[in-house]
Design an enzyme around this catalytic site. Structure first.
Site, PDB file in Angstrom:
ATOM      1  N   THR A 216       2.384  -0.075   6.281  1.00 11.86           N
ATOM      2  CA  THR A 216       1.552  -0.476   7.416  1.00 11.86           C
ATOM      3  C   THR A 216       2.275  -1.530   8.247  1.00 11.86           C
ATOM      4  OG1 THR A 216      -0.434  -0.061   6.118  1.00 11.86           O
ATOM      5  CG2 THR A 216      -0.685  -1.404   8.098  1.00 11.86           C
ATOM      6  N   GLN A 217       2.498  -1.216   9.507  1.00 13.05           N
ATOM      7  CA  GLN A 217       3.208  -2.130  10.384  1.00 13.05           C
ATOM      8  C   GLN A 217       2.271  -3.107  11.078  1.00 13.05           C
ATOM      9  OE1 GLN A 217       6.691  -2.099  10.561  1.00 13.05           O
ATOM     10  NE2 GLN A 217       6.328  -0.734   8.827  1.00 13.05           N
TER      11      GLN A 217
END
Length: 267
Positions: free
Chosen positions: A33-34
Site C-alpha cells: 500500500t503506497q
C-alpha cells in the site's frame, strides 16, 4: 513421465519441452500500500480523574467523497482497553481481526491457568506497547499499517492511561491526545482543561465528556472529512461505556456569515 523424485508428476522435458512456470510468477514486482484509500479522520481522547473519554466520528472517506457513514472506529479489547483508529480503514480492519485473535488467546490462557498462578492479562499500557512494536515491525518491512492509534484504559496501578502510536511506531503519551485535524483543532480546547498530568485529578467524568463533545462539534464545523454522527466511549475501573450512534446537538452555523467567500457574500 519423469520418474525422478524431484520431478514426480511432471511431463518429461525431452518429450514435451521444458515446463513453463512463468504463469506462477507475478507480472510485476510485489507491491505494498503506497497511500491510504478509504480513511477515517480525527480521534480525540482526554483523561479525567477516574478514567479516559474517547470519541471518533463514524465517517470513512473515499478520497474527498464522504462514502461510508457508519464505520465505527473505536474498539474495545478484553474489557480493559479502548483503541481509537485514525487513517486507513482496511488496515484498521486488519488490526481489528488481529486484536480479536489476541483477545481470544488471552481469554483461553486466563481460563486455563489456576487461581494459584494467575495469567497476567494485557492492560492498556501493555497493549499500547504491543501495538507500537507491531507497527514498527511492519514499517521496518516497508509495508506499514497506515494508521494512527490512540490506546486508553487503566495501568497496573489503576490510574488513567492514554498513549498514541503511529505508522512509524512512534509513541508518546499526554493527558489529552488527538489524531488528524484534531491535533490542531481539538487539542487546544482540551489543553485548557488538562494542560498537565496534575490537572487531571480535578476533572470529573461529566466535564471530560462535555469537553470531548465540544471538540467533536468544532471538528464538524471545520473539518470537511468529518460527520455529525460519532462514537463516544468512557473507560473506568467499573468497565467500558461505549455509545456508537451519538449525534451533535445545538449546532450553530452563524459564524459562517463572517467568513469571506461563504455563500453569496461579496468581498
Amino acid at each position: 513421465m519423469d520418474h525422478r523424485p524431484q520431478a514426480w508428476g511432471r511431463p518429461r522435458d525431452d518429450v514435451y519441452g521444458a515446463y513453463d512456470a512463468s504463469y506462477m510468477q507475478p507480472n510485476g514486482p510485489n507491491q505494498h500500500t503506497q497511500e491510504p484509500i478509504v480513511t477515517g479522520t480525527s480521534v480525540v481522547a482526554m483523561k479525567f480523574k477516574d478514567g479516559v473519554v474517547m470519541a471518533a466520528d463514524n465517517l470513512a472517506s473515499y478520497g474527498s467523497l464522504a462514502r461510508f457513514t457508519d464505520v465505527k472506529r473505536i474498539r474495545t479489547f478484553a474489557d480493559t482497553s479502548l483503541i481509537g483508529f485514525g487513517g486507513d480503514v482496511s488496515d484498521m480492519q486488519y488490526l481489528d481481526r488481529h486484536l480479536t485473535e489476541l483477545s481470544i488467546d488471552e481469554e483461553y490462557q486466563s481460563s486455563a491457568t489456576s487461581a494459584l498462578t494467575p495469567y497476567p492479562s494485557l492492560n492498556a499500557r501493555s497493549l499500547h506497547k504491543y501495538l507500537s512494536k507491531l507497527l514498527y515491525h511492519r514499517r521496518s518491512k516497508f509495508d506499514p499499517l497506515w494508521n494512527h492509534l490512540l490506546v486508553a484504559g487503566l495501568d497496573d496501578e489503576g490510574k488513567p492511561f492514554l498513549a498514541a502510536t503511529d505508522l512509524l511506531g512512534t509513541t508518546f503519551t499526554s493527558p489529552s491526545l488527538a489524531t488528524g485535524f484534531g491535533s490542531m483543532l481539538a487539542q487546544p480546547i482540551m489543553r485548557k482543561f488538562v494542560p498537565d498530568e496534575e490537572s487531571v485529578a480535578g476533572i470529573t467524568r461529566e466535564q471530560a465528556v462535555a469537553v470531548v463533545r465540544e471538540c467533536m462539534k468544532v471538528l464538524y464545523y471545520r473539518d470537511a472529512r468529518s460527520l455529525d454522527s460519532y462514537s463516544l466511549a468512557v473507560i473506568t475501573k467499573d468497565g467500558i461505556d461505549l455509545r456508537e450512534d451519538e449525534k451533535l446537538e445545538q449546532q450553530s452555523w452563524a459564524f459562517a456569515d463572517r467568513i469571506k467567500g461563504y455563500g453569496t457574500q461579496t468581498v
